[in-house]
Design a protein around this motif. Structure first.
Motif: not given
Length: 479
Positions: A318-320, A390-391, A407-412, A474-475
């Motif tokens: 699932i991609l956020l 959202s990562a 989760p797989a790492p994604r750019g943040e 939240l983040l």
């Protein structure tokens, strides 16, 4: 009965192509297909749907090219493809009999649909219809349709707001003389904002149905209808001068002029009074939603509906989208893969917003949305990845989701507080959002999207204000 219409999407064949048509449904009783003005969407019809829900099964569709419905491809010269789309929707819903309500552009589509599908249409209510002479029509249309093509400098925002503002004072909006004045003061900022966002959502193609409807605004088109017609003559209509002319015609017995007083309550009461003339029997007692054949769908949660989209035949992750965005404005590099499903987070895009007062409750709503979408997609395990901030959200959700995998790492990207985007009388909230977004993309690790994609991001940002604030807090707290 819930007072929130159920949203759905159905894929339809129109002409030689296919479109995704978005619609809302609410109520019980005889079916009433409701068609909105340009450049708005079925969201404009929600108050009417709620008012009529105990009398009809109200079905309000986004005209192709408006709201969240796919546009008709190629050149459009008349209303035929829009009539085809609405007939295809009625086929998909299994409607055997239905009535029509249309306002402005929606009224013109209703006129042609009533003739094209006369065996099923039980009656028509026409609101904000007009009778123009050819000279008037050409004079009005010359300059009526502004170019809203997205520009890098954001000038399309100013142009759009000018139309939204001035159209509450004059009709036509661009011919500013006292004889064309319809109000002494501009409408509330929220009203102008709805119109401006309608133009921006539809984009440059908004002209297609709008122009075709103007060309159809003539009394002889109405005279060809053979089912019962109620033509609303409302004193507060911006088209009253042109609607009054219908009183001068010698109509067939099937057409009735319905004279309404001023104000919204008078208008709604007038429409309801015409129901006995135009509605059929409840021929569709088990009317549900159209079969699910689109890759964009909705799923029900405890707080409302969540929209999701998938690309392939199976979903593995699932991609956020980023905070304040949606599945419609995923950045380059985050487009949906063959085995991914993406959803609009609660309160973003087309997903409903939960009534929450703290970020922890909002996080639980996010978890419920993801879990429900995963179940709808038959996912045994949930792997969540995220675009931008959202990562970080994907990691926070690990404790909330029982079937969650790392989760797989994604750019943040760095988080920035969303601006105040409350609708303002001069439209400055559009610029505030536009330049806030630009500043995020001007960071060293970002790539500026093209103006059309950035405009979509602005639309998403404006529509997700409450949820975005919860998500940001939240983040930030977890950062």
């Amino acid at each position: 009965m819930s007072d929130s219409p159920k949203k759905s999407v159905v894929r339809l064949r129109v002409g030689s192509g296919e479109i995704d048509l978005h619609y809302r449904q609410l109520g019980q009783g005889p079916a009433l297909l409701m068609l909105h003005p340009s450049p708005l969407s079925s969201a404009f019809m929600v108050p009417l749907m709620q008012r009529f829900a105990n009398q009809v099964t109200a079905i309000a569709a986004d005209t192709p090219g408006y709201g969240r419905s796919t546009a008709i491809a190629g050149e459009v010269t008349d209303l035929v493809p829009y009539v085809e789309a609405m007939r295809a929707l009625c086929d998909a819903l299994g409607l055997t009999r239905y009535a029509l309500y249309g306002s402005a552009t929606g009224a013109q589509i209703a006129i042609e649909l009533a003739k094209a599908d006369a065996k099923r249409v039980t009656g028509v209510i026409l609101d904000n219809a007009a009778d123009f002479t050819n000279t008037e029509r050409e004079r009005i249309m010359d300059g009526y349709f502004p170019d809203v093509t997205p520009r890098e400098d954001g000038s399309h925002l100013a142009r759009t707001w000018q139309v939204a503002h001035d159209s509450t004072l004059f009709f036509p909006w661009h011919l500013k003389k006292e004889g064309n004045r319809i109000a002494s003061a501009p409408a509330p900022a929220e009203v102008m904002n709805m119109t401006a966002l309608g133009y921006l959502q539809a984009g440059p193609g908004y002209e297609k149905a709008y122009r075709a409807a103007f060309r159809n605004e003539r009394a002889e088109r109405v005279a060809e209808i053979r089912v019962p017609v109620s033509l609303i003559r409302w004193k507060s209509s911006i088209l009253k001068v042109y609607t009054d002319r219908f009183d001068d015609y010698a109509w067939h017995e099937n057409l009735r002029m319905a004279h309404c007083g001023e104000g919204m309550e008078a208008r709604l009461g007038c429409i309801e009074a015409e129901f006995p003339r135009v509605l059929g029997e409840p021929a569709n007692p088990d009317l549900g939603t159209a079969y699910e054949n689109s890759r964009t769908r909705y799923v029900a949660t405890s707080f409302g509906q969540v929209r999701y989209r998938f690309a392939g035949d199976s979903a593995e992750s699932i991609l956020l989208h980023a905070p304040g965005a949606s599945i419609d404005s995923l950045d380059a590099g985050y487009e949906l893969g063959d085995h991914q499903v993406a959803l609009d987070l609660p309160g973003h895009g087309a997903s409903d917003c939960p009534h929450v007062e703290d970020s922890a409750t909002y996080l639980r709503a996010c978890a419920e949305a993801i879990d429900t979408v995963a179940e709808a997609c038959a996912m045994d395990q949930i792997t969540v990845t995220g675009e931008g901030g959202s990562a970080r959200l994907a990691n926070l959700l690990a404790a909330q989701l029982e079937r969650h995998q790392a989760p797989a790492p994604r750019g943040e990207n760095a988080l920035h507080a969303p601006p105040d985007l409350t609708s303002a009388p001069a439209g400055e909230h559009l610029w505030r959002g536009w330049y806030w977004l630009r500043s995020q993309y001007l960071a060293p690790d970002r790539v500026m999207p093209n103006p059309a994609r950035l405009t979509q991001r602005l639309l998403d940002l404006l529509g997700s204000q409450s949820a975005h604030r919860h998500l940001y807090r939240l983040l930030e707290d977890e950062g």
